[in-house]
Design a protein around this motif. Sequence first.
Motif, PDB file in Angstrom:
ATOM      1  N   LYS A  14      36.096 -33.500   4.819  1.00  0.00           N
ATOM      2  CA  LYS A  14      37.302 -33.289   4.013  1.00  0.00           C
ATOM      3  C   LYS A  14      38.385 -34.316   4.343  1.00  0.00           C
ATOM      4  O   LYS A  14      39.098 -34.783   3.455  1.00  0.00           O
ATOM      5  CB  LYS A  14      37.817 -31.862   4.211  1.00  0.00           C
ATOM      6  CG  LYS A  14      36.894 -30.815   3.597  1.00  0.00           C
ATOM      7  CD  LYS A  14      37.485 -29.418   3.639  1.00  0.00           C
ATOM      8  CE  LYS A  14      36.593 -28.447   2.878  1.00  0.00           C
ATOM      9  NZ  LYS A  14      37.175 -27.079   2.826  1.00  0.00           N
ATOM     10  N   LYS A  15      38.468 -34.683   5.626  1.00  0.00           N
ATOM     11  CA  LYS A  15      39.446 -35.700   6.031  1.00  0.00           C
ATOM     12  C   LYS A  15      39.119 -37.046   5.389  1.00  0.00           C
ATOM     13  O   LYS A  15      40.011 -37.751   4.897  1.00  0.00           O
ATOM     14  CB  LYS A  15      39.461 -35.821   7.557  1.00  0.00           C
ATOM     15  CG  LYS A  15      40.537 -36.757   8.087  1.00  0.00           C
ATOM     16  CD  LYS A  15      40.567 -36.736   9.609  1.00  0.00           C
ATOM     17  CE  LYS A  15      41.649 -37.662  10.147  1.00  0.00           C
ATOM     18  NZ  LYS A  15      41.694 -37.645  11.633  1.00  0.00           N
ATOM     19  N   LEU A  16      37.841 -37.404   5.370  1.00  0.00           N
ATOM     20  CA  LEU A  16      37.412 -38.658   4.746  1.00  0.00           C
ATOM     21  C   LEU A  16      37.705 -38.655   3.249  1.00  0.00           C
ATOM     22  O   LEU A  16      38.198 -39.647   2.695  1.00  0.00           O
ATOM     23  CB  LEU A  16      35.919 -38.886   4.978  1.00  0.00           C
ATOM     24  CG  LEU A  16      35.481 -39.259   6.403  1.00  0.00           C
ATOM     25  CD1 LEU A  16      33.963 -39.205   6.528  1.00  0.00           C
ATOM     26  CD2 LEU A  16      36.016 -40.640   6.775  1.00  0.00           C
ATOM     27  N   LEU A  17      37.421 -37.532   2.593  1.00  0.00           N
ATOM     28  CA  LEU A  17      37.676 -37.424   1.155  1.00  0.00           C
ATOM     29  C   LEU A  17      39.170 -37.478   0.854  1.00  0.00           C
ATOM     30  O   LEU A  17      39.597 -38.152  -0.089  1.00  0.00           O
ATOM     31  CB  LEU A  17      37.071 -36.127   0.610  1.00  0.00           C
ATOM     32  CG  LEU A  17      35.548 -36.088   0.491  1.00  0.00           C
ATOM     33  CD1 LEU A  17      35.065 -34.667   0.236  1.00  0.00           C
ATOM     34  CD2 LEU A  17      35.072 -37.029  -0.613  1.00  0.00           C
ATOM     35  N   ASN A  18      39.963 -36.771   1.644  1.00  0.00           N
ATOM     36  CA  ASN A  18      41.416 -36.765   1.428  1.00  0.00           C
ATOM     37  C   ASN A  18      42.006 -38.159   1.600  1.00  0.00           C
ATOM     38  O   ASN A  18      42.837 -38.600   0.797  1.00  0.00           O
ATOM     39  CB  ASN A  18      42.101 -35.792   2.391  1.00  0.00           C
ATOM     40  CG  ASN A  18      41.852 -34.343   2.046  1.00  0.00           C
ATOM     41  OD1 ASN A  18      41.319 -34.023   0.980  1.00  0.00           O
ATOM     42  ND2 ASN A  18      42.228 -33.446   2.943  1.00  0.00           N
TER      43      ASN A  18
END
Length: 198
Positions: A14-18
Amino acid sequence: MTIEQTDLRIKRTKKLLNHAFVELLEEKPFDKISVNALTAAAEINRVTFYLHYQNMEDFIESFIDELFISIEHIFNKQKNETISLQIELHIMEEFLTFIGAKHKIFRSLLVSKSVPYFTTLFHELIRNFMVMATEVNDNQFKALEADQVEKDIAFWYFSSALIGTISMWLASDLKYSPSYLATQIVKLNPMRKTSIID
């Protein structure tokens, strides 16, 4: 794989996507960002994306929800206390510090308006906080009643002024520190007749 390891992998994904989403928002509006473009920028595969989200709309909704949950946490810390000038200043400074730390995100959302409906949702969030504060601090709003100012209009006015000021601050590349800007905003709060003592 343990539950803890799974949770860490989900958080990392999720951090990578955000992060990738914020970078892409600086290049194009949200409705031009595809799942392919997002996953390519995040360097994850589409299957991983669909393990967590149904589509881009679901991802964007989750993205905004996470921002708002963090802001609500700041606002709710003092929700059952009478809001003194010092508490109001502390909340505003923490709020602006959070926005400043995520200035790239908020600049895209508020200044570039890359997600058109974000500003409306942000207004509603601020207004809801003011309604909550009014319920606990009703005496501070007696002056509005004496001046025959409708609370709804006061809420619209202040939320618009606050969000407009934050937008200009972001556009100026954070010309002022969160602490200084918080002090100025609290001084200018039109819903309070009491002034801050310097």
